[in-house]
Enzyme design. Structure first.
Site, short mmCIF file in Angstrom:
data_model
loop_
_atom_site.label_atom_id
_atom_site.label_comp_id
_atom_site.label_asym_id
_atom_site.label_seq_id
_atom_site.Cartn_x
_atom_site.Cartn_y
_atom_site.Cartn_z
N ARG A 80 7.76 -11.89 -31.08
CA ARG A 80 8.61 -10.87 -31.70
C ARG A 80 8.71 -11.05 -33.22
NH1 ARG A 80 13.54 -11.35 -27.31
NH2 ARG A 80 12.33 -10.73 -25.47
N CYS A 95 22.09 -19.61 -29.56
CA CYS A 95 22.45 -20.38 -28.37
C CYS A 95 23.72 -21.19 -28.60
CB CYS A 95 21.31 -21.30 -27.96
SG CYS A 95 20.96 -22.63 -29.13
N LYS A 135 3.36 -22.33 -30.17
CA LYS A 135 3.31 -20.98 -29.61
C LYS A 135 4.65 -20.33 -29.93
CE LYS A 135 4.45 -18.45 -26.78
NZ LYS A 135 5.20 -17.13 -26.96
#
Length: 499
Positions: A177, A281, A173
């Protein structure tokens, strides 16, 4: 207007829920495609197809499964530019950065070609009289991954490459965007020889996420994204009896010691802080110079470097430093946090709030920002901004600098710049952060080591890729066997004497 699809059981399938999300061009602010958002029924169909296909794939020996990944790697090299162009158009990152996104995922697939070696079990001969014990690593069955927008190629490959190598089926999944590259990767896997149903791509939002979490057939879930969602997925998935690994937010500190090469440190900070518009990140968002002199000198070196950054769409050439952020909402949130920094008393040394790119005024471009004299109580220090914003927090000693990194709730990555080996060794041993760089600004391990943070940056016992991936996507079965003795002597043709 292009309408994207799901990829279920080897076919591109139109969405049937009637719900769609816009896929934007971040450079222009225009909608370039619509992606369907799956219903529970659509997710159920993907799970059923995966469940039907997985046993036969698990029965294929690891060497042959590895050959599919070998071919997949070849196809990634063949289509690298095509994939990178699509990735850049939906995400906004520069073309070289997009290729790097794909390359780091490709390297995980290369590592997973070692599946025959990694899946070897253990064997003990003669553990007891006539008793042998051996263990086997067997696939979980149907597995799933929920991946973020900022690395739409790398992070899916972090998950599905080891899952598939171990003999599982995998349901991806991706972020709604920038969903096109994950669909393209699924096509390449099947071109490489992966059987239909082993890789599924189901686009969606929270409804699709919850369908994954509550589906009893799905045995494991991987996630990368924000910490609040990581906590939700980890708690919900574990409560449903699934194996779950979730990676959340970050606030990565770089400590700059007085003996550091400040030109090297400044170059590293600009690349690590502003590359990919800060949407990483593992971005460095907090610089911690030790001592006032170090801080003043570092600031003087940073400002001209930041002011020279080239901000443009990826189509402007390979010398672009960074492009737009992914959505208008992301831009608004970054600028809102910048304003809080000003309001709370930080010194905004480089102010990018008025940045506008001629011809792309409707794009989601954010100028670079540099704050100095940031303190621990400020929102820009506590919050992951996920944008081109670097904060300087001045420390008066090494111990104070170390404490800043250790006391923050996030523990994804950190770095130290120094010429002193004893300081570097002490820092690496003591800091409670999962990935540490010594004169390396973004300490992302290579594919044959594992990736994972500590504290509120990670939830679960095993990291991404490397040896941990083969542990996460398999379960161990241990067999204790004993065979009756004497059979090998054959039949007897006389009466035995009575004992």
């Amino acid at each position: 207007m292009q309408e994207l699809t799901h990829f279920i059981n080897g076919e591109h399938v139109k969405g049937t829920s009637g719900r769609f999300a816009d896929v934007m061009n971040p450079a222009t602010g225009e909608v370039q495609a619509k992606v369907p958002l799956a219903s529970k029924e659509e997710m159920d169909a993907a799970v059923a197809a995966a469940q039907a296909a997985q046993p036969a794939w698990a029965a294929v020996n690891p060497q042959r499964r590895a050959r599919v990944l070998m071919k997949f790697v070849d196809l990634l090299h063949r289509d690298m530019d095509k994939l990178a162009d699509k990735l850049s158009s939906e995400h906004g990152k520069t073309f070289p950065d997009a290729k790097g996104d794909i390359q780091r995922g490709l390297e995980v697939a290369e590592y997973c070609i070692a599946a025959p070696q990694m899946l070897k079990g253990e064997y003990t001969d003669a553990a007891g009289p006539g008793i042998d014990i051996y263990s086997m690593r067997q696939p979980l069955g149907v597995t799933a991954g929920i991946t973020p927008f900022n690395f739409p190629a790398m992070i899916p490959m972090w998950m599905f490459a080891p899952a598939i190598a171990c003999g599982n089926a995998f349901i991806l999944k991706p972020s709604e965007r920038d969903p096109s590259v994950p669909l393209m990767l699924a096509e390449l896997l099947e071109e490489a020889g992966l059987p239909k149903g082993i890789i599924q791509v189901v686009n969606g939002d929270k409804e699709a996420v919850d369908a994954i979490l509550y589906d009893p057939i799905i045995q494991s879930v991987g996630f990368v994204g924000s910490t609040p969602i990581a906590e939700y997925i980890y708690g919900t998935g574990c409560a449903q009896g699934k194996r779950v690994q979730c990676f959340g937010g970050a606030k990565n500190h770089m400590i700059i010691m007085p003996d550091a090469d400040l030109d090297q440190a400044a170059d590293a900070l600009v690349g690590a802080g502003y590359g990919a518009a800060g949407e990483r990140c593992m971005a460095i968002s907090v610089a911690v110079p030790v001592g006032e002199e170090t801080a003043d000198r570092l600031r003087d070196k940073l400002v001209p470097r930041i002011e020279k950054l080239k901000i443009a769409p990826y189509t402007a050439g390979d010398d672009v430093d960074y492009g737009p952020v992914v959505t208008a909402a992301a831009k608004e949130n970054i600028l809102r946090l910048v304003q809080t920094g000003v309001d709370q008393g930080a010194d905004l040394v480089v102010d990018g709030r008025d940045f506008s790119l001629q011809g792309y005024e409707d794009g989601f471009f954010v100028g670079p920002h540099l704050f100095d004299r940031v303190t621990k109580d400020m929102d820009i220090y506590k919050t992951e901004i996920f944008g081109p914003v670097l904060s300087m927090v001045r420390a008066q000693s090494y111990e104070e600098a170390l404490g800043l990194a250790m006391d923050h709730e996030y523990g994804n990555g950190t770095a130290i710049y120094t010429r002193d080996g004893d300081t570097a060794r002490d820092f690496a041993n003591r800091v409670n952060v999962g990935m540490v760089g010594v004169n390396v600004p973004i300490p992302v391990p290579l594919a044959y080591h594992t990736f994972g943070g500590w504290k509120k940056s990670a939830f679960g016992d095993l990291n991404q890729h490397g040896p941990d991936a083969f542990k996460f996507y398999t379960r161990t079965k241990t067999v204790t066997s004993r065979w009756p003795s004497g059979i090998k002597e054959g039949g007897e043709f006389h009466f035995k004497q009575m004992d």
